[in-house]
Design an enzyme around this catalytic site. Structure first.
Site, mmCIF file in Angstrom:
data_model
loop_
_atom_site.group_PDB
_atom_site.id
_atom_site.type_symbol
_atom_site.label_atom_id
_atom_site.label_comp_id
_atom_site.label_asym_id
_atom_site.label_seq_id
_atom_site.Cartn_x
_atom_site.Cartn_y
_atom_site.Cartn_z
ATOM 1 N N ILE B 206 93.955 5.715 -32.729
ATOM 2 C CA ILE B 206 93.211 5.237 -33.900
ATOM 3 C C ILE B 206 93.819 5.838 -35.151
ATOM 4 O O ILE B 206 94.383 6.935 -35.125
ATOM 5 C CB ILE B 206 91.698 5.582 -33.846
ATOM 6 C CG1 ILE B 206 91.468 7.065 -33.537
ATOM 7 C CG2 ILE B 206 90.992 4.707 -32.836
ATOM 8 C CD1 ILE B 206 90.009 7.460 -33.579
ATOM 9 N N TYR B 268 85.810 1.517 -39.678
ATOM 10 C CA TYR B 268 86.053 1.899 -38.281
ATOM 11 C C TYR B 268 85.286 0.986 -37.326
ATOM 12 O O TYR B 268 85.837 0.483 -36.335
ATOM 13 C CB TYR B 268 85.647 3.364 -38.092
ATOM 14 C CG TYR B 268 85.772 3.881 -36.692
ATOM 15 C CD1 TYR B 268 86.996 4.310 -36.199
ATOM 16 C CD2 TYR B 268 84.664 3.950 -35.848
ATOM 17 C CE1 TYR B 268 87.113 4.795 -34.912
ATOM 18 C CE2 TYR B 268 84.764 4.432 -34.558
ATOM 19 C CZ TYR B 268 85.990 4.852 -34.089
ATOM 20 O OH TYR B 268 86.102 5.327 -32.808
ATOM 21 N N SER B 269 84.007 0.768 -37.622
ATOM 22 C CA SER B 269 83.199 -0.106 -36.772
ATOM 23 C C SER B 269 83.783 -1.510 -36.712
ATOM 24 O O SER B 269 83.801 -2.139 -35.651
ATOM 25 C CB SER B 269 81.755 -0.175 -37.282
ATOM 26 O OG SER B 269 81.038 0.969 -36.895
ATOM 27 N N ALA B 270 84.253 -1.998 -37.846
ATOM 28 C CA ALA B 270 84.844 -3.340 -37.858
ATOM 29 C C ALA B 270 86.003 -3.433 -36.874
ATOM 30 O O ALA B 270 86.125 -4.412 -36.129
ATOM 31 C CB ALA B 270 85.316 -3.688 -39.263
ATOM 32 N N ILE B 303 82.233 12.778 -28.568
ATOM 33 C CA ILE B 303 83.067 13.580 -27.674
ATOM 34 C C ILE B 303 83.575 14.788 -28.470
ATOM 35 O O ILE B 303 83.817 14.694 -29.673
ATOM 36 C CB ILE B 303 84.266 12.745 -27.152
ATOM 37 C CG1 ILE B 303 83.786 11.365 -26.661
ATOM 38 C CG2 ILE B 303 84.999 13.492 -26.047
ATOM 39 C CD1 ILE B 303 82.792 11.389 -25.554
ATOM 40 N N THR B 305 86.198 16.188 -29.325
ATOM 41 C CA THR B 305 87.564 16.326 -29.832
ATOM 42 C C THR B 305 87.520 17.044 -31.178
ATOM 43 O O THR B 305 86.527 16.977 -31.903
ATOM 44 C CB THR B 305 88.231 14.955 -30.012
ATOM 45 O OG1 THR B 305 87.490 14.211 -30.983
ATOM 46 C CG2 THR B 305 88.266 14.171 -28.716
ATOM 47 N N GLU B 306 88.622 17.673 -31.498
ATOM 48 C CA GLU B 306 88.680 18.452 -32.735
ATOM 49 C C GLU B 306 88.409 17.568 -33.951
ATOM 50 O O GLU B 306 87.639 17.923 -34.848
ATOM 51 C CB GLU B 306 90.071 19.088 -32.860
ATOM 52 C CG GLU B 306 90.176 20.123 -33.957
ATOM 53 C CD GLU B 306 91.559 20.784 -33.960
ATOM 54 O OE1 GLU B 306 91.939 21.319 -35.015
ATOM 55 O OE2 GLU B 306 92.237 20.736 -32.925
#
Lengths: 378, 378
Positions: B206, B268-270, B303, B305-306
């Site tokens: 991403i 992001y959602s799109a 999650i 993740t950093e």
């Protein structure tokens, strides 16, 4: 003011609906009552609010519960009362709008919705044909000010002429392709220069796509995403300052293929899914940020536009819903500041219910109901 | 073979999950048993199929019911038996894979899933950190052949070294940005040149995005769509001939923000919504067209993740799920050719259920559970 263009918009909203009408027609749909009731309470200001001037900032028909209107509830007064806004205007319950949910348009029976849009400044994209054209005619009868866009100037000219005949307060157009990154700002600038403001932005245009197996054309996906999605974001972004000022509305015309991805629509579905992701998130931010601009998402099934029938009728053997009524439902939902509208409500709502409880069954039913032998490969 | 790159991928999958864990933790989730069972039946070939050569065309772990595997059913033998395919290979029920659903990774207790991936040729994108990095390590322990991609070459080099230490059959990388239109084809070409085929394509990368109010940056939306969506389409398109040959798998890593659009994630959602629209439609076409390539959609929550913790922990005060287990669940779902996997299953499944029956309530709960005062504006 006009710009050159060369390709018509197509209206292709519904590739997976019609077949489901075959097997779902008698199913109960829990959404139907919410969004497509035959008896809805609507709203307008009682006094001093029916500003018919282009620059009027009338704020009619908004729900009193917050920046984003709630769905209208059938047979109640909840959904469409005017709010008590910052200007101290008091809302009033007004006569019901009847006619939604019928098989034929019922313009004359929706007086208060028409009054809500009288004198409003409205942009309609993809307005040269299909649902966009019908929305322009409805808005013209409601005496709105219209700025129409599409690719084909010759068609737009005719639509504008007819809008003026039907009673539009004013009507103009800009022709051009929405895959041009500059056009969205040009359109909104034209509205600002002409009207000094904007009340409603109806995003309806789509690029051309085929109803067929995905053929690996990544450039087509990229271009369709620009036209069907990114230009919507650009138009809304450019229009937002004026919509904030007028406490206006954004109407996003999507498709059942933007919630349920059937076969033969992969690029198109992607763009329509993207619209829901973006504008649903933006709606949440507006509510948090107290931005009183409503966002209405329109989930359309199979509509009898020329382009849709041409694209899918050889694969989906069913009767499409009328574009005239569809256009009216979209306008009504926008005016009432609804979160979303499903049209036609019962089959679309039933499909969405089935998606929630049995997605693989729905997929199987969709596949089984297509005339697959008629799908043309590209 | 390496290419230059400069920016790290971020793993930001779940902005609206954690808060719901607060109020939904004890809810019943109907999906939980399907996708995150503590007892799943998995599969591999009994004889002659554990080809560990790079060019092997072993087809393990596919459901016998068709091109797209069905979900595995907890405590039954249905989900993961090998199919009786066109090659006449007969399936066999194999030992259960235990460990999914636990709070910690349980690699050693999933032998048959590991066996299914032994010697397989796998591309993992976004593999320099976060979930992608963890997937690479799991696959290395399973003795797969790996081609990893990400933007940051220095990080990739270290991940590749560790993969080789952990037992990968082979490991290499290509660094570069997926907003470059040429990179997807380069990556797939590298797999073809090196291995002569491909068994699994895990699409996980991403682009960078912020957890904040949409600031009107349309160019950011366009660029993020290119990275998060169009490059996925391009990679899948380029890889499809090899995946058809091997009857392989495409794994699409998405997010709960790709089904439920909360605030502060509009671009992001799109992109994540778009992935579901495209790949769900493509899956339907594969089934119709008898293309035996599975497509697994991964709906991930919060999650640890950093990048995710850095992006949202000041707004969403809850405990993220472990990236190691998340990575294993994704690999398992891909190997089992599942339609989708939810992780963590219970809260994500509960949110999706609530979306179906009370979307406005869900929106309200999401808004109410954020520490809105901590959202940074850009």
């Amino acid at each position: 003011m006009t710009y050159s263009g060369n390709k018509p918009f197509s209206h292709f909203r519904h590739p997976i609906l019609l077949n489901t009408q075959t097997f779902l027609v008698s199913s109960h749909c829990p959404w139907a009552g919410w969004v497509h009731s035959s008896s809805l309470t609507c709203a307008s200001h009682q006094t001093g609010t029916r500003d018919q001037t282009p620059a009027g900032t009338e704020k009619a028909g908004r729900d009193r519960e917050g920046p984003q209107g709630q769905r209208g509830a059938a047979g109640t007064e909840r959904g469409c009362r005017d709010r008590e806004g910052p200007q101290g205007q008091r809302g009033a319950v007004v006569p019901r709008c009847r006619g939604a949910g019928r098989a034929v348009p019922a313009l004359s029976s929706a007086p208060s919705c028409a009054e809500m849009l009288r004198g409003k400044r409205v942009i309609v994209t993809g307005a040269s044909s299909g649902i966009g054209e019908q929305m322009a005619y409805h808005l013209a009868r409601m005496e709105a000010h219209l700025l129409l866009t599409a690719r084909t100037e010759a068609k737009l000219q005719k639509v504008v002429e007819k809008c003026l005949e039907l009673g539009a307060a004013s009507a103009r157009y800009i022709s051009g392709s929405m895959d041009s990154p500059s056009l969205p700002e040009e359109v909104v600038r034209e509205a600002g220069n002409t009207w000094g403001g904007l009340d409603m932005l109806i995003l309806n245009h789509i690029g051309q796509s085929s109803f067929t197996y995905f053929n690996g054309d990544v450039e087509h996906v990229r271009k369709l995403m620009e036209t069907n999605f990114v230009s919507y974001v650009a138009l809304a972004t450019a229009a937002l300052p004026m919509l904030k000022e007028s406490e206006g509305s954004i109407v996003v015309v999507s498709s059942v293929a933007g919630r349920i991805a059937g076969p033969f629509t992969a690029p198109y579905s992607a763009t329509k899914f993207a619209l829901e992701g973006f504008f649903s998130s933006l709606r949440q931010e507006f509510i948090i940020d107290k931005v009183n601009v409503s966002i209405t998402l329109c989930i359309l099934g199979y509509i009898n536009t020329e382009s849709a029938v041409s694209a899918v009728s050889h694969v989906i053997p069913d009767t499409p819903a009328p574009k005239e009524e569809c256009a009216l439902e979209i306008i009504r939902a926008g005016a009432l500041r609804r979160r979303e509208v499903l049209y036609p409500a019962r089959p679309v709502g039933t499909m969405l219910l089935l998606r929630s409880i049995a997605p693989e069954l729905l997929d199987s039913l969709i596949r089984g109901s297509y005339r697959l032998e008629n799908v043309r490969r590209t």
